[in-house]
Design a protein around this motif. Structure first.
Motif, PDB file in Angstrom:
ATOM      1  N   LYS A 109     -63.036  33.405  -0.030  1.00 13.05           N
ATOM      2  CA  LYS A 109     -63.672  32.185  -0.539  1.00 13.05           C
ATOM      3  C   LYS A 109     -63.388  31.989  -2.024  1.00 13.05           C
ATOM      4  CE  LYS A 109     -67.517  31.662   2.673  1.00 13.05           C
ATOM      5  NZ  LYS A 109     -68.958  31.794   2.854  1.00 13.05           N
TER       6      LYS A 109
ATOM      7  N   SER B  42     -59.914  30.736  -2.414  1.00 13.16           N
ATOM      8  CA  SER B  42     -59.829  29.334  -2.014  1.00 13.16           C
ATOM      9  C   SER B  42     -60.555  28.378  -2.955  1.00 13.16           C
ATOM     10  CB  SER B  42     -60.402  29.156  -0.609  1.00 13.16           C
ATOM     11  OG  SER B  42     -59.436  29.507   0.352  1.00 13.16           O
TER      12      SER B  42
ATOM     13  N   LEU C 137     -63.866  28.201  -3.401  1.00 14.70           N
ATOM     14  CA  LEU C 137     -65.231  27.840  -2.988  1.00 14.70           C
ATOM     15  C   LEU C 137     -66.256  28.560  -3.846  1.00 14.70           C
ATOM     16  CD1 LEU C 137     -64.933  27.913   0.917  1.00 14.70           C
ATOM     17  CD2 LEU C 137     -65.047  25.910  -0.570  1.00 14.70           C
TER      18      LEU C 137
ATOM     19  N   ALA D 109     -61.578  23.580  -4.778  1.00 10.72           N
ATOM     20  CA  ALA D 109     -61.011  24.016  -3.503  1.00 10.72           C
ATOM     21  C   ALA D 109     -59.881  23.104  -3.018  1.00 10.72           C
ATOM     22  CB  ALA D 109     -62.112  24.101  -2.459  1.00 10.72           C
ATOM     23  N   HIS D 110     -60.040  21.780  -3.156  1.00 14.13           N
ATOM     24  CA  HIS D 110     -59.011  20.909  -2.584  1.00 14.13           C
ATOM     25  C   HIS D 110     -57.693  20.998  -3.346  1.00 14.13           C
ATOM     26  CE1 HIS D 110     -61.241  18.243  -5.399  1.00 14.13           C
ATOM     27  NE2 HIS D 110     -60.037  17.828  -5.717  1.00 14.13           N
TER      28      HIS D 110
ATOM     29  N   VAL E  81     -55.612  24.075  -2.112  1.00 21.95           N
ATOM     30  CA  VAL E  81     -54.832  23.751  -0.913  1.00 21.95           C
ATOM     31  C   VAL E  81     -53.531  23.061  -1.319  1.00 21.95           C
ATOM     32  CG1 VAL E  81     -54.822  22.530   1.280  1.00 21.95           C
ATOM     33  CG2 VAL E  81     -56.957  23.451   0.401  1.00 21.95           C
TER      34      VAL E  81
ATOM     35  N   VAL F 188     -53.959  28.118   1.877  1.00 25.43           N
ATOM     36  CA  VAL F 188     -54.923  27.492   2.786  1.00 25.43           C
ATOM     37  C   VAL F 188     -55.635  28.580   3.579  1.00 25.43           C
ATOM     38  CG1 VAL F 188     -53.401  27.130   4.773  1.00 25.43           C
ATOM     39  CG2 VAL F 188     -55.262  25.539   4.373  1.00 25.43           C
ATOM     40  N   GLN F 189     -56.879  28.303   3.935  1.00 23.38           N
ATOM     41  CA  GLN F 189     -57.696  29.310   4.610  1.00 23.38           C
ATOM     42  C   GLN F 189     -58.144  28.858   5.995  1.00 23.38           C
ATOM     43  OE1 GLN F 189     -62.023  31.530   4.213  1.00 23.38           O
ATOM     44  NE2 GLN F 189     -61.156  30.679   2.357  1.00 23.38           N
TER      45      GLN F 189
ATOM     46  N   MET G 157     -56.397  16.166   9.669  1.00 26.74           N
ATOM     47  CA  MET G 157     -57.170  16.568   8.494  1.00 26.74           C
ATOM     48  C   MET G 157     -56.524  17.783   7.821  1.00 26.74           C
ATOM     49  SD  MET G 157     -59.591  14.530   7.778  1.00 26.74           S
ATOM     50  CE  MET G 157     -58.383  13.288   8.171  1.00 26.74           C
TER      51      MET G 157
ATOM     52  N   TYR H 215     -54.088  16.599   5.401  1.00 33.79           N
ATOM     53  CA  TYR H 215     -54.657  15.562   4.536  1.00 33.79           C
ATOM     54  C   TYR H 215     -53.931  15.412   3.198  1.00 33.79           C
ATOM     55  CZ  TYR H 215     -58.171  12.751   2.177  1.00 33.79           C
ATOM     56  OH  TYR H 215     -58.817  11.748   1.507  1.00 33.79           O
ATOM     57  N   ILE H 216     -53.520  16.527   2.621  1.00 34.73           N
ATOM     58  CA  ILE H 216     -52.904  16.459   1.287  1.00 34.73           C
ATOM     59  C   ILE H 216     -51.492  15.899   1.320  1.00 34.73           C
ATOM     60  CG2 ILE H 216     -54.209  18.340   0.244  1.00 34.73           C
ATOM     61  CD1 ILE H 216     -51.680  20.082   0.857  1.00 34.73           C
TER      62      ILE H 216
ATOM     63  N   ARG I 157     -57.215   7.288   7.811  1.00 36.80           N
ATOM     64  CA  ARG I 157     -57.213   8.665   7.350  1.00 36.80           C
ATOM     65  C   ARG I 157     -58.484   8.942   6.533  1.00 36.80           C
ATOM     66  NH1 ARG I 157     -53.810  12.099   3.350  1.00 36.80           N
ATOM     67  NH2 ARG I 157     -54.426  10.549   1.833  1.00 36.80           N
TER      68      ARG I 157
ATOM     69  N   GLU J 255     -67.802  22.015   3.308  1.00 36.68           N
ATOM     70  CA  GLU J 255     -67.047  23.135   2.763  1.00 36.68           C
ATOM     71  C   GLU J 255     -65.655  23.230   3.393  1.00 36.68           C
ATOM     72  OE1 GLU J 255     -69.041  27.026   1.560  1.00 36.68           O
ATOM     73  OE2 GLU J 255     -67.992  27.598   3.400  1.00 36.68           O
TER      74      GLU J 255
ATOM     75  N   SER K 192     -63.279  20.601   2.248  1.00 35.52           N
ATOM     76  CA  SER K 192     -62.614  20.887   0.975  1.00 35.52           C
ATOM     77  C   SER K 192     -61.513  21.938   1.176  1.00 35.52           C
ATOM     78  CB  SER K 192     -63.626  21.333  -0.078  1.00 35.52           C
ATOM     79  OG  SER K 192     -64.103  22.626   0.210  1.00 35.52           O
ATOM     80  N   LEU K 193     -61.692  22.821   2.164  1.00 36.55           N
ATOM     81  CA  LEU K 193     -60.636  23.804   2.460  1.00 36.55           C
ATOM     82  C   LEU K 193     -59.408  23.146   3.072  1.00 36.55           C
ATOM     83  CD1 LEU K 193     -62.472  26.930   3.929  1.00 36.55           C
ATOM     84  CD2 LEU K 193     -61.427  26.673   1.690  1.00 36.55           C
ATOM     85  N   MET K 194     -59.554  21.918   3.562  1.00 36.43           N
ATOM     86  CA  MET K 194     -58.413  21.187   4.114  1.00 36.43           C
ATOM     87  C   MET K 194     -57.740  20.336   3.037  1.00 36.43           C
ATOM     88  SD  MET K 194     -58.160  22.064   7.177  1.00 36.43           S
ATOM     89  CE  MET K 194     -58.865  23.652   6.827  1.00 36.43           C
ATOM     90  N   GLY K 195     -58.246  20.438   1.817  1.00 41.05           N
ATOM     91  CA  GLY K 195     -57.640  19.674   0.736  1.00 41.05           C
ATOM     92  C   GLY K 195     -58.281  18.316   0.509  1.00 41.05           C
ATOM     93  N   ILE K 196     -59.405  18.081   1.190  1.00 43.67           N
ATOM     94  CA  ILE K 196     -60.089  16.805   1.011  1.00 43.67           C
ATOM     95  C   ILE K 196     -60.953  16.878  -0.245  1.00 43.67           C
ATOM     96  CG2 ILE K 196     -61.803  15.231   2.005  1.00 43.67           C
ATOM     97  CD1 ILE K 196     -60.862  16.247   4.784  1.00 43.67           C
ATOM     98  N   ASN K 197     -60.794  15.903  -1.129  1.00 41.82           N
ATOM     99  CA  ASN K 197     -61.619  15.844  -2.327  1.00 41.82           C
ATOM    100  C   ASN K 197     -62.971  15.260  -1.926  1.00 41.82           C
ATOM    101  OD1 ASN K 197     -62.889  15.266  -4.718  1.00 41.82           O
ATOM    102  ND2 ASN K 197     -61.026  14.555  -5.743  1.00 41.82           N
TER     103      ASN K 197
END
Ligand SMILES: Nc1ncnc2c1ncn2[C@@H]1O[C@H](COP(=O)(O)OP(=O)(O)OP(=O)(O)O)[C@@H](O)[C@H]1O
Ligand SMILES: [Mg+2]
Lengths: 236, 362
Positions: free
Chosen positions: A47, A50, A52, A72-73, A76, A81-82, A101, A104-105, B224, B237, B240-245
């Motif tokens: 965490k 990443s 968090l 965190a974003h 990624v 990535v976790q 998702m 997403y980036i 999206r 949480e 945010s780990l997927m890169g979403i702000n």
């Protein structure tokens, strides 16, 4: 040079000193495993990497670039990535939406389509179920989805938190095979596991975490042969 | 040992397990049900209202419900993501209606208002939505975001504070009187739809709402960003780990909800033709009721809940209360609305469509 480097990491939950100076590194192309008992601080380590959790002290770098200050974003976006503990897929989204998702980036549409196809070759089951609501998948399918979702961001480093947790033995083997496969295709892996036997089987190196400190480290073969490790984690 | 206790508990009859509170609640249900049945029956038998009157009430109910539904979306979307009731949302609706008033008056003075009604309506809508969005984003930034990690009660208190702040800021700026909206000439009178006369303003409200709801639904389900919104509302949480702000998605959520409320403000003003600094209070609470009724956090639920509440409020008084011999039943429509809120909270806190929420949250 190491790809991912963690140096003297200290993390607190309020008064609880959960990580007491963790130092580890993962070289490009490696599978490195982090094993340890319940509450040792494995998830806390992931965490923090990443983004968090904020470390009180210590450095986290990816190819020399500092990650510790990033939200965190953005971590990624840098390529780490976790797959979190307990899968935590988006249960109300469809399989396809979950995978999107994960991407997403990424802006380029074509790349995403290619990767979607790649995840579907890796996990044909997900393809059959792409428009199914993810919460209705079986535990094993959810784990495949969690891993597939993470791959959609095209990570340089994949962090896996107990991917074998709660799976039937056949599926456990399958998941570890998949991880090896992903690694062969060029993704570096940091694998947290309770199943030390399997983890050391597929990893090149490992670290043993005990109450927030690295107690042992070495090649997978060294750890497998170590008397303490055998007694504590490999059942004698 | 433990097994025998459980068995004994199961063996105790339903009669023994009944508590005083259960009895009271059952009595309450029975009383409400009896009142509804008796009242409805008496009203219908008296034949005091012609079919046309019912139709008018029905259509008024739908248009009123549309406004509630549009406001309710903001409550439900914000709740879905932050598990927080944005009590200032009714005032954001008011801000939309209020600025639209100035835009409408300006257009009126310039003589454009009745010359280009669709264009004027579009301008007014844009002004109202833009204002509502700006106010909402300001409130989010100043009053909610710093408290994101605080215990749940804290942002709620902050929201009530923000609500009063907006109300009295508007009062200080524009005074405490009612301001009369200019009327569109084209929207006076009725349109004939399939042989049924419908007040034009109400038809506009209903059509505009259907369009806005459809757009919003497509946004949330097909884009999206909409998918990211649903992901964040499920697990912030991991999102945010997927890169979403996550902060950005929260801002977008507030903005979308506020835009709907701003549009609702204009539609409300079209029907009631006046604005006031306190006008957001009742529609706000009613829309909140609608959101709870539909299952808070659930977007289709808010749409359905709004419609349901609007209908109940407009048809309920004459249908139920009139038959019970209550004079001037229409004065009591708020009683009906809030009785419904209380009943939903007691008997079905998850709302009409809120089944899936019940287990996961709260
Ligand atoms: N949110 C939290 N607040 C307070 N303490 C926490 C929190 N999360 C973890 N801890 C504590 O930090 C320590 C490390 O927890 P962590 O979750 O990292 O363990 P772990 O090695 O992942 O264990 P497991 O194998 O059970 O997942 C534990 O003592 C735990 O109780
Ligand atoms: Mg853990």
């Amino acid at each position: 040079m190491a790809l991912l480097e963690v140096d003297n990491l200290h993390v607190y939950y309020g008064q609880i000193h959960a990580l007491k100076g963790i130092t580890l590194h993962v070289d490009p192309g490696e599978i490195v495993t982090l094993i340890g008992a319940n509450g040792a601080g494995k998830s806390t380590t992931l965490k923090t990497i990443s983004g968090l959790l904020r470390p009180q002290q210590g450095r986290i770098t990816l190819s020399g670039e500092d990650l510790a200050a990033l939200p965190a974003h953005d971590v990624v976006a840098k390529g780490v990535v976790q797959v979190p503990e307990g899968r935590r897929i988006f249960g109300q989204l469809t399989v396809h939406e979950n995978l999107l998702m994960g991407a997403y980036i990424r802006a380029e549409r074509n790349g995403v389509e290619t990767d979607l196809a790649r995840v579907f070759t890796l996990f044909p089951r997900l393809k059959e179920r792409r428009s199914q609501v993810a919460g209705t998948l079986s535990g094993g399918e959810q784990q495949m989805l969690a891993i597939g979702r993470a791959l959609m961001s095209q990570p340089k480093v994949l962090l896996l938190d107990e991917p074998s947790m709660g799976l039937a033995p056949v599926l456990v083997e399958q998941i570890f095979e998949t991880i090896t496969g992903i690694n062969r295709l060029g993704t570096t892996v940091l694998l947290v596991e309770q199943n030390a036997y399997m983890a050391l089987h597929i990893a090149q190196r490992g670290y043993v975490l005990q109450t927030g400190e690295i107690a042992l480290s070495g090649s997978a073969a060294e750890l497998q042969a170590n008397a303490e490790v055998r007694k504590a984690y490999l059942g004698g | 040992m433990a097994a025998t206790i459980v068995a004994a508990r199961i063996r105790r009859s339903w009669f023994q397990r009944l508590s005083v509170i259960d009895l009271f609640l059952w009595g309450f249900r029975a009383a409400v049900l009896a009142a509804v049945v008796v009242g409805t029956f008496a009203t219908l038998r008296s034949g005091r209202y012609a079919g046309e009157v019912w139709l008018d009430f029905l259509i008024f109910g739908i248009s009123q419900g549309s406004v509630y539904a549009l406001i309710a979306l903001g409550y439900t979307m914000v709740y879905g993501i932050l598990r927080m009731i944005n009590f200032a949302h009714g005032d954001i609706f008011m801000c939309g209606a209020y600025t639209a008033f100035y835009a409408a008056t300006a257009l009126h003075r310039a003589g454009l208002f009745n010359r280009y009604p669709p264009l004027s309506l579009a301008v007014i809508l844009v002004v109202a939505m833009a204002t509502a969005v700006s106010v909402a984003l300001l409130v989010e930034r100043v009053a909610y975001r710093p408290l994101r990690r605080a215990p749940r009660l804290v942002p709620l208190i902050s929201a009530i504070g923000a609500s009063f702040f907006i109300e009295y800021a508007v009062r200080g700026l524009y005074g405490s009187g009612f301001q009369a909206y200019p009327e569109f000439e084209v929207f006076k009178g009725k349109w004939n739809v399939f042989g049924v006369g419908i007040l034009r303003t109400q038809a506009v409200v209903i059509v505009a709402t259907v369009i806005l709801m459809t757009l919003l639904y497509l946004f949330v389900m097909r884009t999206r960003t909409g998918t990211a919104m649903r992901a964040v509302s499920e697990d912030m949480e991991v999102a945010s780990l997927m890169g979403i702000n996550v902060d950005r998605i929260i801002v977008i959520t507030f903005a979308v909800g506020a835009a709907a409320a701003g549009a609702a403000g204009v539609l409300y003003a079209l029907v009631f033709k006046q604005v006031h600094f306190f006008m957001g209070f009742y529609p706000g609470i009613k829309a909140f009721t609608a959101a709870v009724l539909g299952g808070i956090g659930n977007i289709p639920g808010a749409m359905l809940g709004g419609l349901f509440l609007g209908l109940f409020e407009s048809v309920g008084p004459i249908l139920v209360l009139d038959g019970l011999g209550i004079v001037a039943p229409y004065q009591l429509k708020d009683v009906i609305a809030f009785t419904m809120l209380v009943m939903v909270l007691i008997f079905r806190p998850s709302g009409i469509l809120g089944e899936r929420l019940a287990g996961k949250k709260a």
